[in-house]
Design an enzyme around this catalytic site. Structure first.
Site, short mmCIF file in Angstrom:
data_model
loop_
_atom_site.label_atom_id
_atom_site.label_comp_id
_atom_site.label_asym_id
_atom_site.label_seq_id
_atom_site.Cartn_x
_atom_site.Cartn_y
_atom_site.Cartn_z
N LYS A 149 0.85 -1.20 0.00
CA LYS A 149 0.00 0.00 0.00
C LYS A 149 0.89 1.25 0.00
O LYS A 149 1.95 1.26 0.64
CB LYS A 149 -0.91 -0.03 1.24
N SER A 175 -9.71 1.99 2.80
CA SER A 175 -8.84 2.73 1.92
C SER A 175 -7.86 1.84 1.14
O SER A 175 -7.31 2.29 0.14
CB SER A 175 -8.05 3.77 2.72
N SER A 212 -9.96 -0.40 6.96
CA SER A 212 -9.39 -0.25 5.62
C SER A 212 -8.73 -1.49 5.03
O SER A 212 -8.38 -1.47 3.85
CB SER A 212 -8.37 0.89 5.61
N1 GLN Z 1 -12.97 4.34 6.25
C1 GLN Z 1 -12.44 4.70 7.53
C2 GLN Z 1 -12.02 6.14 7.48
O1 GLN Z 1 -12.28 6.75 6.51
C3 GLN Z 1 -11.29 3.82 7.88
C4 GLN Z 1 -10.10 4.11 7.10
C5 GLN Z 1 -8.93 3.26 7.49
O2 GLN Z 1 -9.08 2.22 8.12
N2 GLN Z 1 -7.76 3.73 7.13
O3 GLN Z 1 -11.45 6.66 8.37
#
Ligand code: GLN
Length: 500
Positions: A74, A149, A173
């Protein structure tokens, strides 16, 4: 071209051990696949082919654990001298001078770092639509989002463009995109994997974890990256067990809790149906199910968005155009402007210095809309006068949420829930509605607040052939137990073998 890209890491390692194939064969197969497929998926944002091929050749004949298996990374994990941008314009061109600890560990184990994958900018999001490199598309239906994400990592693995990938999970995410793309994603216990070199979003919630097609591959990758690290003061000095010892085919005597709060209104009926079918499968393997309650669940999303934005606003303060990424300076005639303002009666403290101007312009141009929204929300929650009402209160409720889990784990070994309330949504559907987007993580956020491990397993498909994810959570440091449940489940199901 060969079809090695369809194989799992375990199968590839066996083939390499027998001398049937080399790391280079795998890498070439994947690069070829990417050439054919990635223009419609956009899973990779940086791919240095020459370096990948060179690294792979160097691992020819390696006796290391991973024997030259490629692992996609990532874009928020630092790889020395390789573009690491968090898919944000503000980090354009940034090449870290060091490796994250997980990258060091991958290299020691003989992995090839196989490109950087797309993500929501700074890991803020659930749809992979806020990347400065454009969205990633769900391989099962390219009109839909892959989740976020870590959407690039999940889509790459689902579409056979990567064998395994690393993601990061702050509120879901890893698990949410794994669910929406039909692959296995694990968020380890907080402290199980070093965060050193992971560009921080919310430091008390972030964890790096593996995304793979099978549970065995997932365990293999966690085995490599887990462990104590002196460079991360929050990493746990607890021995890492041999995860393969948890691959048992039955679940006799295992108690699994089903929390009412996760099966309430708002759960998509097809997702509910697949989770109920999974329950029957796990029962047939010997597990027993018990109704349990996690009474503070309703506060999880609010608590998360206070804590996560507060920590994000502080972590993102370092991106100011001085040390990293882009720098933007105002071009107008500053002196003239300043003189005009003095003439019109401005006091000296009201005059902006060129430095402040530079910060503003750099951050104004460098951050996307969601990053700005989070910086504003987080700064507000931390500001004097509001700190007690928001941040401190959220921390207290976080403790209550954690206690709910502690109580359930006194009775049960695991908790089972859907990973997401619905299958993959359409592109653009939630991007202009932050609240709807935030609710996509309603089932995943609590595990981060409580610091516990959780895995998402492919558990079926909707009638439109969209994958559904099953989430299993456990007490801290019991990733092995999650692999036991996941392994047994994958022995008797084929959802993970279906192709997009
Ligand atoms: N979707 C969640 C957020 O927007 C989690 C994102 C993540 O785990 N990095 O914060």
């Amino acid at each position: 071209m060969n079809n090695l890209y369809t194989k799992t890491a375990m199968e590839l390692i066996e083939d390499i051990s027998k001398g049937k194939i080399s790391s280079l064969d795998i890498v070439e197969s994947l690069l070829d696949r990417i050439d054919k497929e990635d223009s419609s998926i956009n899973a990779f944002v940086h791919l240095d082919r020459d370096k990948i091929i060179k690294d792979s050749k160097n691992l020819n004949g390696s006796t290391s654990k991973l024997k030259g298996i490629p692992v996609a990374i990532k874009d928020n994990i630092c790889v020395e001298d390789e573009l690491t941008t968090c898919c944000s314009k503000i980090l354009e061109g940034f090449r870290p001078p060091y490796n994250a600890t997980v990258i060091e560990k991958l290299k020691e184990a003989g992995a090839v770092c196989f490109g950087k994958t797309n993500m929501d900018e700074f890991a803020f999001g659930s749809s992979c639509e806020t990347s400065c490199y454009g969205p990633t598309y769900n391989p099962w239906d390219t009109d839909r989002v892959p989740g976020g994400s870590s959407g690039g990592s999940a889509a790459a693995v689902a579409n056979n463009e990567a064998v395994m990938a690393l993601g990061s999970d702050t509120g879901g995410s890893i698990r949410q995109p794994a669910a929406l793309c039909g692959v296995v994603g694990l968020k380890p216990t907080y402290g199980r994997v070093s965060r050193y070199g992971l560009i921080a979003f919310a430091s008390s919630l972030d964890q790096i974890g593996p995304i793979t097609r099978t549970v065995e591959d997932n365990a293999l990758l966690l085995q490599v990256i887990a462990g104590h690290d002196k460079k991360d003061s929050t990493s746990a000095d607890i021995e890492v067990p041999d995860y393969s010892s948890f691959f048992k085919k039955d679940l006799n005597g295992i108690k699994i809790g089903l929390p009412d709060e996760y099966f309430a209104e708002g759960l998509n009926p097809e997702v509910r149906e697949k989770v109920e079918e999974s329950k029957k499968i796990l029962e047939s393997l010997g597990a027993s199910f018990h109704e349990v309650s996690l009474p503070h669940t309703e506060y999880a999303v609010s608590v998360y968005y206070i804590i996560a934005t507060a920590e994000a606003s502080s972590n993102l303060a370092r991106f100011d155009g001085v040390q990293y990424g882009i720098r933007r300076q105002k071009t107008e005639n500053r002196r003239q402007k300043t003189e005009d303002r003095i003439a019109s009666g401005a006091k000296s403290h009201e005059l902006k210095t060129p430095l402040i101007d530079m910060y503003e312009k750099t951050r104004g141009e460098g951050f996307g809309e969601e990053a700005k929204r989070r910086i504003l929300l987080g700064t507000y929650a931390l500001s004097s006068g509001y700190y007690e009402a928001y941040y401190l209160k959220a921390q207290k409720v976080r403790t209550l949420i954690k206690r709910d889990f502690d109580d359930v784990f006194k009775e049960c070994d695991f908790i089972m829930t859907p990973t997401t309330p619905a299958p993959a949504f359409k592109k653009g559907e939630k991007i202009n509605d932050p609240l709807a987007m935030y609710l996509s993580d309603i089932y995943t956020i609590s595990a981060n607040l409580a610091g516990i491990p959780a895995i998402s397993l492919p558990c079926g498909f909707t009638k439109d052939k969209l994958p559904v994810g099953l989430q299993i959570m456990s007490k801290p440091f019991n990733e092995g137990g999650l692999f036991n449940v996941g392994y047994a489940f994958q022995q008797v199901t084929d959802f993970h073998k279906e192709k997009s």
